[in-house]
Design a protein around this motif. Structure first.
Motif, PDB file in Angstrom:
ATOM      1  N   GLU A  88      40.246 -20.311  35.250  1.00  0.00           N
ATOM      2  CA  GLU A  88      40.634 -19.647  34.003  1.00  0.00           C
ATOM      3  C   GLU A  88      42.133 -19.781  33.743  1.00  0.00           C
ATOM      4  OE1 GLU A  88      39.296 -15.601  33.855  1.00  0.00           O
ATOM      5  OE2 GLU A  88      37.223 -16.181  33.534  1.00  0.00           O
ATOM      6  N   HIS A  89      42.900 -20.058  34.780  1.00  0.00           N
ATOM      7  CA  HIS A  89      44.352 -20.194  34.650  1.00  0.00           C
ATOM      8  C   HIS A  89      44.763 -21.618  34.271  1.00  0.00           C
ATOM      9  CE1 HIS A  89      45.063 -16.129  36.104  1.00  0.00           C
ATOM     10  NE2 HIS A  89      44.066 -16.359  36.915  1.00  0.00           N
ATOM     11  N   ASN A  90      43.768 -22.499  34.077  1.00  0.00           N
ATOM     12  CA  ASN A  90      44.054 -23.879  33.700  1.00  0.00           C
ATOM     13  C   ASN A  90      44.808 -23.979  32.385  1.00  0.00           C
ATOM     14  OD1 ASN A  90      43.637 -26.125  35.251  1.00  0.00           O
ATOM     15  ND2 ASN A  90      41.451 -26.259  34.824  1.00  0.00           N
ATOM     16  N   LYS A  91      44.678 -22.979  31.520  1.00  0.00           N
ATOM     17  CA  LYS A  91      45.365 -22.994  30.223  1.00  0.00           C
ATOM     18  C   LYS A  91      46.878 -23.001  30.398  1.00  0.00           C
ATOM     19  CE  LYS A  91      41.600 -20.239  28.544  1.00  0.00           C
ATOM     20  NZ  LYS A  91      41.162 -18.882  28.683  1.00  0.00           N
ATOM     21  N   LYS A  92      47.355 -22.315  31.444  1.00  0.00           N
ATOM     22  CA  LYS A  92      48.800 -22.196  31.666  1.00  0.00           C
ATOM     23  C   LYS A  92      49.283 -22.990  32.879  1.00  0.00           C
ATOM     24  CE  LYS A  92      49.836 -18.877  28.613  1.00  0.00           C
ATOM     25  NZ  LYS A  92      50.939 -18.852  27.718  1.00  0.00           N
ATOM     26  N   ALA A  93      48.379 -23.288  33.793  1.00  0.00           N
ATOM     27  CA  ALA A  93      48.784 -23.950  35.036  1.00  0.00           C
ATOM     28  C   ALA A  93      49.211 -25.390  34.782  1.00  0.00           C
ATOM     29  CB  ALA A  93      47.644 -23.917  36.047  1.00  0.00           C
ATOM     30  N   ILE A  94      50.230 -25.791  35.502  1.00  0.00           N
ATOM     31  CA  ILE A  94      50.660 -27.185  35.474  1.00  0.00           C
ATOM     32  C   ILE A  94      49.790 -27.983  36.446  1.00  0.00           C
ATOM     33  CG2 ILE A  94      52.579 -28.738  36.016  1.00  0.00           C
ATOM     34  CD1 ILE A  94      54.432 -26.332  35.268  1.00  0.00           C
ATOM     35  N   PHE A  95      49.405 -27.310  37.529  1.00  0.00           N
ATOM     36  CA  PHE A  95      48.642 -27.964  38.589  1.00  0.00           C
ATOM     37  C   PHE A  95      47.900 -26.903  39.387  1.00  0.00           C
ATOM     38  CE2 PHE A  95      48.395 -29.640  42.963  1.00  0.00           C
ATOM     39  CZ  PHE A  95      47.722 -30.828  42.719  1.00  0.00           C
ATOM     40  N   ILE A  96      46.662 -27.191  39.781  1.00  0.00           N
ATOM     41  CA  ILE A  96      45.906 -26.317  40.669  1.00  0.00           C
ATOM     42  C   ILE A  96      45.460 -27.139  41.861  1.00  0.00           C
ATOM     43  CG2 ILE A  96      43.871 -24.852  40.966  1.00  0.00           C
ATOM     44  CD1 ILE A  96      43.959 -24.231  37.986  1.00  0.00           C
ATOM     45  N   ASP A  97      45.914 -26.740  43.020  1.00  0.00           N
ATOM     46  CA  ASP A  97      45.551 -27.417  44.266  1.00  0.00           C
ATOM     47  C   ASP A  97      44.432 -26.632  44.930  1.00  0.00           C
ATOM     48  OD1 ASP A  97      45.676 -29.338  46.219  1.00  0.00           O
ATOM     49  OD2 ASP A  97      47.531 -28.599  47.128  1.00  0.00           O
ATOM     50  N   GLU A  98      43.279 -27.248  45.146  1.00  0.00           N
ATOM     51  CA  GLU A  98      42.138 -26.626  45.798  1.00  0.00           C
ATOM     52  C   GLU A  98      42.100 -27.110  47.246  1.00  0.00           C
ATOM     53  OE1 GLU A  98      38.690 -27.795  43.599  1.00  0.00           O
ATOM     54  OE2 GLU A  98      39.541 -27.143  41.706  1.00  0.00           O
ATOM     55  N   LEU A  99      42.329 -26.184  48.171  1.00  0.00           N
ATOM     56  CA  LEU A  99      42.417 -26.543  49.579  1.00  0.00           C
ATOM     57  C   LEU A  99      41.262 -25.924  50.358  1.00  0.00           C
ATOM     58  CD1 LEU A  99      46.215 -25.743  49.840  1.00  0.00           C
ATOM     59  CD2 LEU A  99      45.209 -28.011  49.650  1.00  0.00           C
ATOM     60  N   PRO A 100      40.251 -26.717  50.738  1.00  0.00           N
ATOM     61  CA  PRO A 100      39.164 -26.166  51.543  1.00  0.00           C
ATOM     62  C   PRO A 100      39.619 -25.973  52.985  1.00  0.00           C
ATOM     63  CG  PRO A 100      38.818 -28.501  51.200  1.00  0.00           C
ATOM     64  CD  PRO A 100      40.072 -28.122  50.436  1.00  0.00           C
ATOM     65  N   PHE A 101      39.014 -25.023  53.688  1.00  0.00           N
ATOM     66  CA  PHE A 101      39.296 -24.848  55.105  1.00  0.00           C
ATOM     67  C   PHE A 101      38.036 -24.395  55.819  1.00  0.00           C
ATOM     68  CE2 PHE A 101      40.204 -20.724  53.254  1.00  0.00           C
ATOM     69  CZ  PHE A 101      39.610 -19.834  54.144  1.00  0.00           C
ATOM     70  N   SER A 102      37.987 -24.662  57.100  1.00  0.00           N
ATOM     71  CA  SER A 102      36.873 -24.242  57.944  1.00  0.00           C
ATOM     72  C   SER A 102      37.425 -23.992  59.329  1.00  0.00           C
ATOM     73  CB  SER A 102      35.798 -25.335  57.980  1.00  0.00           C
ATOM     74  OG  SER A 102      34.711 -24.901  58.746  1.00  0.00           O
ATOM     75  N   LYS A 103      37.132 -22.807  59.862  1.00  0.00           N
ATOM     76  CA  LYS A 103      37.649 -22.435  61.174  1.00  0.00           C
ATOM     77  C   LYS A 103      36.512 -22.403  62.191  1.00  0.00           C
ATOM     78  CE  LYS A 103      39.768 -18.610  60.794  1.00  0.00           C
ATOM     79  NZ  LYS A 103      40.487 -17.376  60.634  1.00  0.00           N
ATOM     80  N   PRO A 104      36.820 -22.598  63.467  1.00  0.00           N
ATOM     81  CA  PRO A 104      35.775 -22.591  64.500  1.00  0.00           C
ATOM     82  C   PRO A 104      35.011 -21.268  64.618  1.00  0.00           C
ATOM     83  CG  PRO A 104      37.855 -23.426  65.387  1.00  0.00           C
ATOM     84  CD  PRO A 104      38.130 -22.931  64.005  1.00  0.00           C
ATOM     85  N   ASN A 105      35.587 -20.154  64.137  1.00  0.00           N
ATOM     86  CA  ASN A 105      34.928 -18.852  64.267  1.00  0.00           C
ATOM     87  C   ASN A 105      33.920 -18.572  63.152  1.00  0.00           C
ATOM     88  OD1 ASN A 105      36.551 -18.250  62.072  1.00  0.00           O
ATOM     89  ND2 ASN A 105      37.599 -16.528  63.030  1.00  0.00           N
ATOM     90  N   GLY A 106      33.591 -19.591  62.338  1.00  0.00           N
ATOM     91  CA  GLY A 106      32.591 -19.416  61.289  1.00  0.00           C
ATOM     92  C   GLY A 106      33.141 -19.007  59.942  1.00  0.00           C
ATOM     93  N   VAL A 107      34.445 -18.884  59.819  1.00  0.00           N
ATOM     94  CA  VAL A 107      35.069 -18.533  58.539  1.00  0.00           C
ATOM     95  C   VAL A 107      35.460 -19.831  57.838  1.00  0.00           C
ATOM     96  CG1 VAL A 107      37.015 -17.381  57.413  1.00  0.00           C
ATOM     97  CG2 VAL A 107      35.957 -16.346  59.429  1.00  0.00           C
ATOM     98  N   SER A 108      35.008 -19.960  56.584  1.00  0.00           N
ATOM     99  CA  SER A 108      35.405 -21.109  55.771  1.00  0.00           C
ATOM    100  C   SER A 108      35.741 -20.597  54.380  1.00  0.00           C
ATOM    101  CB  SER A 108      34.288 -22.149  55.714  1.00  0.00           C
ATOM    102  OG  SER A 108      33.139 -21.600  55.099  1.00  0.00           O
ATOM    103  N   GLY A 109      36.268 -21.472  53.548  1.00  0.00           N
ATOM    104  CA  GLY A 109      36.600 -21.052  52.208  1.00  0.00           C
ATOM    105  C   GLY A 109      37.504 -22.026  51.498  1.00  0.00           C
ATOM    106  N   PHE A 110      38.169 -21.509  50.473  1.00  0.00           N
ATOM    107  CA  PHE A 110      39.092 -22.292  49.667  1.00  0.00           C
ATOM    108  C   PHE A 110      40.341 -21.476  49.399  1.00  0.00           C
ATOM    109  CE2 PHE A 110      35.769 -25.250  48.692  1.00  0.00           C
ATOM    110  CZ  PHE A 110      36.407 -26.400  48.273  1.00  0.00           C
ATOM    111  N   ILE A 111      41.458 -22.181  49.310  1.00  0.00           N
ATOM    112  CA  ILE A 111      42.718 -21.621  48.838  1.00  0.00           C
ATOM    113  C   ILE A 111      43.038 -22.348  47.535  1.00  0.00           C
ATOM    114  CG2 ILE A 111      45.206 -21.517  49.265  1.00  0.00           C
ATOM    115  CD1 ILE A 111      44.520 -21.228  52.260  1.00  0.00           C
ATOM    116  N   PHE A 112      43.401 -21.575  46.514  1.00  0.00           N
ATOM    117  CA  PHE A 112      43.781 -22.133  45.223  1.00  0.00           C
ATOM    118  C   PHE A 112      45.264 -21.846  45.016  1.00  0.00           C
ATOM    119  CE2 PHE A 112      39.371 -20.729  44.967  1.00  0.00           C
ATOM    120  CZ  PHE A 112      38.724 -21.887  44.562  1.00  0.00           C
TER     121      PHE A 112
END
Length: 172
Positions: A88-112
């Motif tokens: 939704e912030h694409n209207k104002k954002a110059i750039f959006i970096d989507e960074l996936p991650f996965s940890k050995p303890n079963g936690v995964s996700g994305f950082i924007f």
């Protein structure tokens, strides 16, 4: 002439977030405060594990919301909602970096990581994709001026990265 005040950064130390109303733990800054949400648009939040991590020195918050993955809230919907809220912030954002991650303890996700004059420069979610979904978004309580907020943003971003790196589920 206009000037910006010098920011005095606190010494970086962490304490354990281990609230009974949440099914996870992580290390959070000792100079921030946890404030549990009790009202969401004049109603009770969807889960007791909705809270803010408030930085009084910077007047900013990390809004955190937790959802158990259920038939009513399947992983696909929660995942799609997290991407939609970031985009939704694409209207104002110059750039959006989507960074996936996965940890050995079963936690995964994305950082924007959002660049430009956006309301929230940093969003993330963490999940195990079967039972738990936690989303966070950083907001400064000020007019959007990325250049003047940059030093505080970088400081808080390091804290959020530490939070993500130390995050673990405490029960299934």
């Amino acid at each position: 002439p206009r000037a910006y005040p010098k920011v005095e950064f606190p010494k970086r130390t962490y304490v354990r977030f281990d609230e009974s109303y949440c099914s996870f733990t992580f290390e959070m800054p000792s100079y921030a405060k946890v404030q549990q949400d009790t009202v969401f648009f004049n109603e009770k939040p969807a889960d007791p594990c909705w809270f803010d991590i408030y930085y009084p020195d910077f007047d900013c918050r990390i809004y955190c919301s937790y959802y158990p993955i259920t038939d009513e809230n399947p992983f696909e919907k929660l995942n799609s909602d997290a991407f939609r809220l970031a985009m939704e912030h694409n209207k104002k954002a110059i750039f959006i970096d989507e960074l996936p991650f996965s940890k050995p303890n079963g936690v995964s996700g994305f950082i924007f990581n959002l660049e430009g004059p956006v309301a929230t420069p940093f969003q993330f979610y963490m999940t195990d994709s079967t039972q738990h979904f936690m989303r966070g978004a950083l907001y400064f309580n000020s007019k959007i001026r990325p250049d003047s907020l940059a030093p505080m943003y970088e400081f808080v971003k390091e804290d959020i990265t530490h939070m993500v790196n130390t995050f673990a589920w405490t029960q299934d």
